[in-house]
Design a protein around this motif. Structure first.
Motif, PDB file in Angstrom:
ATOM      1  N   HIS A  15       0.595  -1.166   0.064  1.00  0.00           N
ATOM      2  CA  HIS A  15       0.082  -0.107  -0.417  1.00  0.00           C
ATOM      3  C   HIS A  15       0.961   1.446   0.454  1.00  0.00           C
ATOM      4  CE1 HIS A  15      -3.288  -2.841   1.091  1.00  0.00           C
ATOM      5  NE2 HIS A  15      -4.057  -2.006   0.616  1.00  0.00           N
ATOM      6  N   ASP A  16       2.174   1.341   0.989  1.00  0.00           N
ATOM      7  CA  ASP A  16       2.826   2.674   0.480  1.00  0.00           C
ATOM      8  C   ASP A  16       3.066   2.357  -0.759  1.00  0.00           C
ATOM      9  OD1 ASP A  16       2.466   3.064   3.501  1.00  0.00           O
ATOM     10  OD2 ASP A  16       4.098   1.513   4.377  1.00  0.00           O
ATOM     11  N   LEU A  19       0.614   3.615  -2.446  1.00  0.00           N
ATOM     12  CA  LEU A  19       0.005   5.133  -2.621  1.00  0.00           C
ATOM     13  C   LEU A  19       0.573   6.539  -2.881  1.00  0.00           C
ATOM     14  CD1 LEU A  19      -1.341   5.567   1.616  1.00  0.00           C
ATOM     15  CD2 LEU A  19      -2.322   6.374  -0.738  1.00  0.00           C
ATOM     16  N   VAL A  30      -6.502  11.419  -0.985  1.00  0.00           N
ATOM     17  CA  VAL A  30      -6.572  10.168  -0.066  1.00  0.00           C
ATOM     18  C   VAL A  30      -8.013  10.209   0.609  1.00  0.00           C
ATOM     19  CG1 VAL A  30      -5.540   8.307   1.128  1.00  0.00           C
ATOM     20  CG2 VAL A  30      -4.184   9.316  -0.016  1.00  0.00           C
ATOM     21  N   ASN A  32      -9.673   7.852   2.629  1.00  0.00           N
ATOM     22  CA  ASN A  32     -10.101   6.691   3.338  1.00  0.00           C
ATOM     23  C   ASN A  32      -8.711   5.774   3.169  1.00  0.00           C
ATOM     24  OD1 ASN A  32     -11.266   5.776   5.171  1.00  0.00           O
ATOM     25  ND2 ASN A  32     -12.860   5.562   4.254  1.00  0.00           N
ATOM     26  N   ASP A  33      -8.827   5.007   4.704  1.00  0.00           N
ATOM     27  CA  ASP A  33      -7.332   4.191   4.774  1.00  0.00           C
ATOM     28  C   ASP A  33      -7.952   3.170   5.998  1.00  0.00           C
ATOM     29  OD1 ASP A  33      -4.475   3.058   5.552  1.00  0.00           O
ATOM     30  OD2 ASP A  33      -3.873   5.275   4.956  1.00  0.00           O
ATOM     31  N   ARG A  40      -5.596  -3.588   5.215  1.00  0.00           N
ATOM     32  CA  ARG A  40      -5.499  -2.879   4.578  1.00  0.00           C
ATOM     33  C   ARG A  40      -5.839  -2.260   3.498  1.00  0.00           C
ATOM     34  NH1 ARG A  40      -0.263   1.420   4.636  1.00  0.00           N
ATOM     35  NH2 ARG A  40      -0.975   3.311   4.536  1.00  0.00           N
ATOM     36  N   TRP A  41      -6.790  -1.446   3.842  1.00  0.00           N
ATOM     37  CA  TRP A  41      -7.893  -1.075   2.518  1.00  0.00           C
ATOM     38  C   TRP A  41      -6.928   0.594   2.199  1.00  0.00           C
ATOM     39  CZ3 TRP A  41      -9.584  -4.622   5.081  1.00  0.00           C
ATOM     40  CH2 TRP A  41      -9.768  -6.300   4.544  1.00  0.00           C
ATOM     41  N   VAL A  42      -6.815   1.302   1.351  1.00  0.00           N
ATOM     42  CA  VAL A  42      -6.932   2.228   1.256  1.00  0.00           C
ATOM     43  C   VAL A  42      -7.735   3.110   0.184  1.00  0.00           C
ATOM     44  CG1 VAL A  42      -5.103   4.212   0.525  1.00  0.00           C
ATOM     45  CG2 VAL A  42      -4.624   2.982   1.704  1.00  0.00           C
TER      46      VAL A  42
END
Length: 138
Positions: A15-16, A19, A30, A32-33, A40-42
């Motif tokens: 995810h990082d 992002l 963004v 939502n995280d 994890r859901w982003v």
């Protein structure tokens, strides 16, 4: 029938890194995280489309996925075999330059297509195919 797209889902393995690409390179915001049960859901989206979101989710995030299913999805993601999304842009060439400068994996340089668009394609850090199209005369 009154239908609109609200969300679509893209599997990502980091995810990082996702992002850094979707937010910092493409300029999506963004929204939502969320972490839940070790996953994890982003959620990201274009400021130009406040009602449409892309959910960056772990591969095999479905609670109905078996361990074998999760492994198969992770393997397909690693090969770049999962589908991505198509974005529109007012300037395909400028977008191409920006994304190429980020070091993203180029699949197709800007090309005039016979069906009336100019488009290019990249893979995101997880290997998902992303296309960017500019409509003729846009």
């Amino acid at each position: 029938m009154d239908l609109k797209l609200r969300q679509c889902f893209i599997a990502v393995d980091d995810h990082d890194k996702a992002l850094a690409f979707y937010r910092d390179v493409l300029g999506l915001e963004v929204r939502n995280d969320v972490g839940f049960e070790g996953m994890r859901w982003v959620t990201v989206g274009s400021p130009l489309q406040p009602d449409v979101e892309i959910v960056l989710e772990p591969p095999g995030a479905s609670p109905d996925a078996s361990p074998a299913d999760r492994l198969a999805i992770a393997q397909l993601l690693a090969k770049g075999m999962l589908r991505g999304v198509i974005f529109t842009t007012a300037d395909c060439d400028a977008l191409y330059s920006r994304v190429e400068e980020s070091g993203a994996d180029v699949i197709q340089e800007p090309t005039d297509q016979p069906y009336g668009v100019r488009d290019c394609a990249f893979r995101d850090p997880a290997g998902n195919l992303l296309r960017f199209m500019e409509r003729a005369g846009a």
